[in-house]
Design a protein around this motif. Structure first.
Motif, mmCIF file in Angstrom:
data_model
loop_
_atom_site.group_PDB
_atom_site.id
_atom_site.type_symbol
_atom_site.label_atom_id
_atom_site.label_comp_id
_atom_site.label_asym_id
_atom_site.label_seq_id
_atom_site.Cartn_x
_atom_site.Cartn_y
_atom_site.Cartn_z
ATOM 1 N N ASN A 128 0.830 -1.214 0.000
ATOM 2 C CA ASN A 128 0.000 0.000 0.000
ATOM 3 C C ASN A 128 0.857 1.253 0.000
ATOM 4 O OD1 ASN A 128 -2.385 -1.440 -0.096
ATOM 5 N ND2 ASN A 128 -2.607 -1.505 2.128
ATOM 6 N N GLN A 166 1.290 6.320 -7.097
ATOM 7 C CA GLN A 166 0.222 7.240 -7.488
ATOM 8 C C GLN A 166 0.707 8.691 -7.430
ATOM 9 O OE1 GLN A 166 -2.769 5.970 -4.712
ATOM 10 N NE2 GLN A 166 -3.684 4.517 -6.145
ATOM 11 N N LEU A 194 0.865 3.977 -3.002
ATOM 12 C CA LEU A 194 0.653 5.404 -2.776
ATOM 13 C C LEU A 194 1.794 6.226 -3.378
ATOM 14 C CD1 LEU A 194 -1.163 7.515 -1.423
ATOM 15 C CD2 LEU A 194 0.193 7.221 0.640
#
Length: 139
Positions: A58, A65, A62
């Protein structure tokens, strides 16, 4: 009398007295041998490791992104129209013109009545750092 060995003694013709290497108790007075519950330990370990991998995944997702959004903003600014060489450390504003084409300007949104997209600063790596934006275009 035959040379018979009682049942309570671990003895074999080939190995002799071998009670010290057997995986089970051989006499009534011997301590109980219990196998550890490694299945529960393994399951806890697997759960903890999977949680760690999920958190790391995760975190990387992130970061990816954010990197992609940074790339898209830089791509938008570099593909915008401007007729000057931007100076490192200066603040620039990205606008949409009447013809729908984006352009870069030094004029701030408070001083001009154009559709403001975002405000940027050029760093020493020639990367545009976004300072503020009207809306999130890439989410």
């Amino acid at each position: 009398m035959d040379n018979k060995i009682p049942d309570s003694i671990a003895f074999s013709e080939e190995k002799g007295y071998n009670s010290n290497i057997l995986p089970y108790a051989t006499t009534v007075g011997a301590p109980v041998i219990k196998t550890d519950d490694v299945v529960a330990w393994k399951n806890r370990g697997i759960h903890n490791v999977n949680k760690e991998f999920e958190n790391k995944f995760n975190e990387l997702k992130l970061q990816y992104q954010k990197l992609m959004e940074e790339y898209q903003w830089n791509d938008m600014v570099y593909n915008a129209q401007f007729s000057f060489e931007p100076v490192i450390g200066e603040i620039y504003h990205l606008y949409t013109g009447n013809d729908g084409i984006n352009f870069l300007s030094l004029i701030s949104p408070q001083e001009w009545n154009k559709e403001h997209i975002a405000t940027f600063k050029l760093n020493s790596d020639k990367k545009w750092l976004i300072l503020n934006q009207k809306d999130s275009l890439f989410s």
